[in-house]
Design an enzyme around this catalytic site. Structure first.
Site, short mmCIF file in Angstrom:
data_model
loop_
_atom_site.label_atom_id
_atom_site.label_comp_id
_atom_site.label_asym_id
_atom_site.label_seq_id
_atom_site.Cartn_x
_atom_site.Cartn_y
_atom_site.Cartn_z
N GLY A 8 -9.05 -16.64 10.43
CA GLY A 8 -8.58 -15.37 9.86
C GLY A 8 -7.08 -15.25 10.03
O GLY A 8 -6.59 -15.04 11.14
N ASN A 87 -12.03 -10.18 8.81
CA ASN A 87 -12.12 -8.75 8.54
C ASN A 87 -13.52 -8.20 8.81
O ASN A 87 -14.52 -8.87 8.60
CB ASN A 87 -11.65 -8.41 7.13
CG ASN A 87 -11.82 -9.55 6.16
OD1 ASN A 87 -12.02 -10.69 6.54
ND2 ASN A 87 -11.78 -9.24 4.88
N LEU A 223 -6.52 7.81 20.17
CA LEU A 223 -5.23 7.91 19.48
C LEU A 223 -5.37 8.76 18.22
O LEU A 223 -4.57 9.65 17.96
CB LEU A 223 -4.70 6.52 19.12
CG LEU A 223 -4.21 5.67 20.29
CD1 LEU A 223 -3.98 4.22 19.86
CD2 LEU A 223 -2.92 6.25 20.87
N CYS A 272 -7.55 0.67 10.93
CA CYS A 272 -8.36 0.76 12.16
C CYS A 272 -8.96 2.13 12.46
O CYS A 272 -10.14 2.23 12.75
CB CYS A 272 -7.52 0.34 13.35
SG CYS A 272 -7.23 -1.42 13.38
C1 UDX Z 1 -3.47 1.37 15.49
C2 UDX Z 1 -3.31 1.38 17.02
O1 UDX Z 1 -2.09 2.05 17.37
C3 UDX Z 1 -3.31 -0.02 17.57
O2 UDX Z 1 -3.26 0.01 18.98
C4 UDX Z 1 -4.58 -0.73 17.10
O3 UDX Z 1 -4.56 -2.07 17.54
C5 UDX Z 1 -4.69 -0.69 15.58
O4 UDX Z 1 -4.63 0.66 15.12
P1 UDX Z 1 -1.83 0.94 13.45
O5 UDX Z 1 -2.95 1.50 12.62
O6 UDX Z 1 -1.21 -0.35 13.04
O7 UDX Z 1 -2.31 0.74 14.96
O8 UDX Z 1 -0.63 2.02 13.51
P2 UDX Z 1 -0.38 3.35 14.33
O9 UDX Z 1 1.03 3.34 14.78
O10 UDX Z 1 -1.38 3.59 15.39
O11 UDX Z 1 -0.50 4.50 13.23
C6 UDX Z 1 -1.74 4.84 12.63
C7 UDX Z 1 -1.56 6.04 11.72
O12 UDX Z 1 -1.30 7.22 12.48
C8 UDX Z 1 -0.37 5.91 10.75
O13 UDX Z 1 -0.76 6.40 9.49
C9 UDX Z 1 0.69 6.78 11.38
O14 UDX Z 1 1.62 7.28 10.45
C10 UDX Z 1 -0.16 7.89 11.97
N1 UDX Z 1 0.50 8.61 13.07
C11 UDX Z 1 0.85 7.95 14.21
C12 UDX Z 1 0.76 9.99 12.96
O15 UDX Z 1 0.43 10.60 11.95
N2 UDX Z 1 1.35 10.64 14.01
C13 UDX Z 1 1.70 10.01 15.17
O16 UDX Z 1 2.21 10.68 16.09
C14 UDX Z 1 1.44 8.62 15.27
P1 ADP Z 2 -7.03 -7.93 10.10
O1 ADP Z 2 -6.21 -6.71 9.78
O2 ADP Z 2 -8.18 -7.60 11.04
O3 ADP Z 2 -6.25 -9.10 10.56
P2 ADP Z 2 -7.27 -9.07 7.43
O4 ADP Z 2 -8.15 -8.62 6.32
O5 ADP Z 2 -5.79 -8.93 7.32
O6 ADP Z 2 -7.81 -8.33 8.75
O7 ADP Z 2 -7.54 -10.62 7.74
C1 ADP Z 2 -8.77 -11.22 7.84
C2 ADP Z 2 -8.70 -12.61 7.25
O8 ADP Z 2 -9.90 -13.32 7.57
C3 ADP Z 2 -8.57 -12.67 5.72
O9 ADP Z 2 -7.40 -13.38 5.38
C4 ADP Z 2 -9.85 -13.44 5.26
O10 ADP Z 2 -9.60 -14.31 4.16
C5 ADP Z 2 -10.21 -14.23 6.50
N1 ADP Z 2 -11.61 -14.64 6.58
C6 ADP Z 2 -12.72 -13.88 6.41
N2 ADP Z 2 -13.85 -14.62 6.59
C7 ADP Z 2 -13.45 -15.88 6.90
C8 ADP Z 2 -14.14 -17.11 7.21
N3 ADP Z 2 -15.47 -17.17 7.27
N4 ADP Z 2 -13.38 -18.20 7.47
C9 ADP Z 2 -12.03 -18.15 7.43
N5 ADP Z 2 -11.34 -17.04 7.14
C10 ADP Z 2 -12.02 -15.90 6.89
#
Ligand code: UDX
Ligand code: ADP
Ligand code: UDX
Length: 480
Positions: A8, A87, A223, A272
């Protein structure tokens, strides 16, 4: 030489492995993916994801101890440690649709590992998965493994997009969960040795498998809950004349609460938060804990409320109709410093405005027109009523244009919605923008990044999330 393979090459796998390669010159790291175009991009000058600092890290290691390949089986077969970072979207049909994680990609990766392995391996869960997935994966591996021994570890990734490299260089903690058997402990130690190249010992936490899996879901839920809490307060601030930034600051000064992650916004997005909470809700329901499920559901409900409240505010302010009015959308990514649009609040806000027949001109420095069109035509999944909503009609899509310039996007517009907190939106020439807009000219700041007072001096009517309302906005119908 220890060999690591990561299945991935996405937002998590790519940056994480690049940093491991940089920090551990003695380890050979191969990142594999079934997507030929993704791997080609990782091997080119135009990486498939935008992440500050990532280019530099990849350039330093690629071709030395960092490789990107589509030869999944070969690299898995050769590896001592296999990270699985595929994913895990929310299921869209069948049992648990709308809430449960779809483990199809995970299962097929596990079966492939069992199939091609000729030596013992440590298999590391990197993508967020429901609690007890490791147990399921363990079963697939041991039942198909032809006597080869697999140890499963859970090593959830906590990096945030936009700051991934910094987060990986200096993580608050690295969490490793494993079996409480001698073999399990040995595997934990092997993975600990990798991180110990740059992470201080005290920050590497070890737990049992399920605690590690649940900690990731819990951290994301906490969070997201903070943001929904502050966003809920922002609605009350607008109703009462309090200022959310002052409230957040005062609340965050309590060391038990802390100042981070208290910015009111148009809503949280990203791949997430929503997915992990839905997953948590599903797990609670499956374990006979409806009250706990209901509690966490509220975090998402407030997030949806915040997005629709924003749309209602825009429409109400502009005489209750935006039909055929041009609205400039500044920012489409779910946060600044990323081109990622997964679950971005901009999708729901744009769809809401389109529902009222607005014409949208969208500008984001990192998101392509193709991506925006795809996002706006995608079916939205309604998790309480798992039926597909209709995609947007082609005529509605015609109401959307995408530009590469903020001034172009705001030209002749009636209103501006700031939906992502890109730094460049702070320093635009708002006088120039005002002069080229229809009057009265509105700014709806969904991220509280512009100096509202200065904009008001220019002549704008400004709405800032959670701040005292302009007299104009106060006179308009109440927004719920
Ligand atoms: C999140 C977690 O922070 C991270 O630890 C986990 O591994 C993956 O999910 P991410 O989604 O990449 O990370 O970004 P993050 O900075 O957490 O922001 C998430 C959302 O919350 C964004 O849309 C951001 O704009 C929003 N946000 C964040 C707010 O609206 N207010 C804040 O105070 C902080
Ligand atoms: P994340 O945000 O969790 O990293 P992404 O969707 O960005 O998730 O990445 C997941 C990746 O895993 C994709 O690029 C997808 O093509 C790859 N993937 C899914 N299934 C397989 C598999 N069986 N073997 C190899 N790659 C895979
Ligand atoms: C609280 C606030 O802390 C304080 O700032 C405010 O001025 C008054 O209300 P207090 O009620 O005296 O103070 O005690 P606090 O320490 O906050 O505990 C409140 C309750 O929460 C107690 O029953 C405590 O046992 C419980 N608690 C606290 C937990 O169950 N878990 C915790 O982690 C912390």
């Amino acid at each position: 030489m220890v060999k690591i393979c990561c299945i991935g090459a996405g937002y998590v796998g790519g940056p994480t492995m690049a940093v491991i390669a940089l920090k551990c010159p003695s380890i050979e790291v191969a990142v594999v993916d079934i997507s030929v175009s993704r791997i080609a991009a990782w091997n080119s000058d135009q990486l498939p994801i935008y992440e500050p600092g990532l280019d530099g890290v990849v350039k330093q290691c690629r071709g030395k101890n960092l490789f990107f390949s589509t030869d999944v089986e070969k690299h898995v077969c050769e590896a001592d440690i296999v990270f699985v970072s595929v994913n895990t979207p929310t299921k869209t049909r069948g049992l648990g649709a709308g809430k449960a994680a779809d483990l199809t990609y995970w299962e097929s990766a596990a079966r492939m590992i069992a199939d091609v392995s000729k030596s013992d391996k440590i298999v590391v869960e990197k993508s967020t998965v429901p609690v007890k997935t490791a147990e399921a994966i363990e079963k697939i591996l041991t039942h198909n493994g032809k006597g080869i021994k697999f140890q499963i570890l859970s090593n959830p990734e906590f990096l945030a997009e936009g700051t991934a490299i910094q987060d990986l260089f200096e993580p608050d903690r690295v969490l490793i969960g494993g079996r409480e058997t001698p073999e399990g402990q040995k595997a934990i130690q092997a993975l600990k040795n990798v991180y110990a190249h740059w992470v201080p010992e005290g920050r590497i936490l070890t737990t049992n498998l399920w605690s590690a899996e649940l900690s990731k879901l819990a951290a994301n839920a906490f969070l997201a809950q903070r943001i929904s809490s502050v966003n809920a307060m922002s609605a009350l601030c607008e109703a009462t004349g309090a200022n959310i930034q002052q409230v957040s600051y005062a609340v965050g000064k309590d060391s038990r609460i802390g100042p981070k992650f208290l910015n009111a916004s148009v809503g949280f997005g990203g791949s997430c938060f929503q997915k992990d909470i839905l997953n948590l809700v599903y797990i609670c329901e499956c374990n006979g804990l409806p009250e706990v499920a209901e509690y966490w559901k509220q975090v998402i409900k407030i997030n949806d409320y915040q997005k629709s409240r924003f749309v209602n505010r825009v429409v109400a302010s502009m005489f209750n109709t935006v039909a055929n009015k041009k609205i400039a959308i500044l920012g489409f990514a779910f946060k600044k410093d990323t081109g990622d649009t997964r679950e971005t609040p901009a999708i729901d806000v744009c769809k809401g405005l389109l529902g009222d027949k607005a014409r949208l001109s969208i500008y984001d420095p990192q998101v392509t027109e193709d991506q925006i069109q795809r996002d706006l035509t995608m079916n939205k999944f309604d998790w309480d009523h798992p039926i597909h909503l209709q995609p947007m009609s082609p005529s509605t899509v015609k109401q959307v244009s995408v530009t590469w310039d903020a001034y172009e996007s705001t030209k002749d517009a009636h209103g501006i919605c700031i939906l992502t907190e890109w730094d460049e939106f702070r320093t635009l020439d708002y006088q120039r923008i005002y002069d080229n807009m229809q009057k009265p000219a509105f700014v709806f700041d969904g991220r509280n990044i512009v100096a509202a007072d200065k904009l008001r001096e220019i002549g704008f009517i400004v709405y800032s999330i959670g701040k005292p309302l302009d007299p104009w906005l106060k006179d308009m119908p109440a927004v719920a």
